[in-house]
Design an enzyme around this catalytic site. Sequence first.
Site, mmCIF file in Angstrom:
data_model
loop_
_atom_site.group_PDB
_atom_site.id
_atom_site.type_symbol
_atom_site.label_atom_id
_atom_site.label_comp_id
_atom_site.label_asym_id
_atom_site.label_seq_id
_atom_site.Cartn_x
_atom_site.Cartn_y
_atom_site.Cartn_z
ATOM 1 N N LYS A 44 0.412 -1.046 0.006
ATOM 2 C CA LYS A 44 -0.122 -0.210 -0.339
ATOM 3 C C LYS A 44 1.193 1.395 0.365
ATOM 4 O O LYS A 44 2.126 1.088 0.551
ATOM 5 C CB LYS A 44 -0.648 0.411 0.998
ATOM 6 N N ARG A 143 -10.687 0.179 14.908
ATOM 7 C CA ARG A 143 -11.150 0.754 13.100
ATOM 8 C C ARG A 143 -12.524 0.244 13.100
ATOM 9 O O ARG A 143 -13.321 -0.194 13.047
ATOM 10 C CB ARG A 143 -9.781 0.849 13.013
ATOM 11 N N TYR A 278 14.975 30.287 7.707
ATOM 12 C CA TYR A 278 14.142 31.000 8.320
ATOM 13 C C TYR A 278 13.940 30.930 9.668
ATOM 14 O O TYR A 278 14.051 29.859 10.241
ATOM 15 C CB TYR A 278 12.522 30.250 7.548
#
Length: 388
Positions: A44, A143, A278
């Site tokens: 998968k 699930r 940054y």
Amino acid sequence: MTETAALRTAPLRARAEIDLAALRANVRTLRGRAPGAALMAVVKSDAYGHGAPQCARAAVQAGATWLGTATPEEALALRAAGLTDVRVMCWLWTPGGPWQEAVEADLDVSVSGMWALREVTAAARRAGLPARVHLKADTGLGRGGCQPGGDWAELVREALRAEAGGLIRITGLWSHFACADEPGHPSVAAQLALFREMTAHAEGRGVRPEVRHIANSPATLTLPESHFDLVRTGIAVYGISPSPELGVPADFGLRPVMTLSASLSLVKQVPGGHGVSYGHHYVTPGETTLGLVPLGYADGIPRHASGAGPVLVGGKWRTVAGRIAMDQFVVDLGGDEPGAGEQAVLFGPGDHGEPTAEDWAQAAGTIAYEIVTRIGTRVPRVHVNESV
């Protein structure tokens, strides 16, 4: 020359080299851990980021007789890629999914409830072919899967009725562990006992499955009593330990399959006190050299590893200096001056001192599954050792 072969020698910004010989060796190792069961290689999410068709073929060459995917679209893509002589199972369905296409492609599909059974039987009727169905039991993961008790009894009863009508074949009974990567966790024994109870109920009513399966990678490696007829191995196929607390890949006889590297796009001298990237979360402590690695969070490099991610450059471990940006990040080379184009290895098997995916997982506060799976499509996969 194939595209993959051409990429091996072409200069690249970055590459994820996939060692199919290592993958085949991993599959053989896993088969040895469960000699009485068939092996499913789970491919998968594009084979956990490694390239599904190539990895699926290599797994089959090494003796995998099943392939597993999450979505039906992934499974149908395997059939379209020519993987037609191996069983392929998919389990993540939503209403209105491509049931008929799955039936016509001879896929094994998972059914967790009555809505799915109704849709797959209707698709089988339209196709004029029986659907291959695995009934999924929720033994405690919470699930997918059918709840024990009345819900399971109804699903088994109606599935048997559909089988008697020639619409489906009940080819599997299955479930999934919640905590198999924590041997000794009380839920493991409880789920195993409930799985036995739920399969016994189904078989007592006349279900004759080809395979019963609950073992994932950690259960395959550590829980022989969970192997039943089939083990579903995912992350272990790719040489990553499913439970770092129990051991590194080598402890299980596994070898990482992916090596992620990039070519330094710039090396420059800077003075002390120079802000980097940054937010200036890193400021050089003194005069040094900086190397620019042309990979960033758009390529799947976790921003959470800013200031911590390890990289091998010039035979030495370096650390991400400052924030990881969308397309690039900086490493402090400590005064070393490799040329632009020098290889920076983010992770690999560790043979040459390079970090591993687990090292990056630790740096980002996540798991190695996520590190390899999230590598984006801008990074070419270069498959090596394709021939057996």
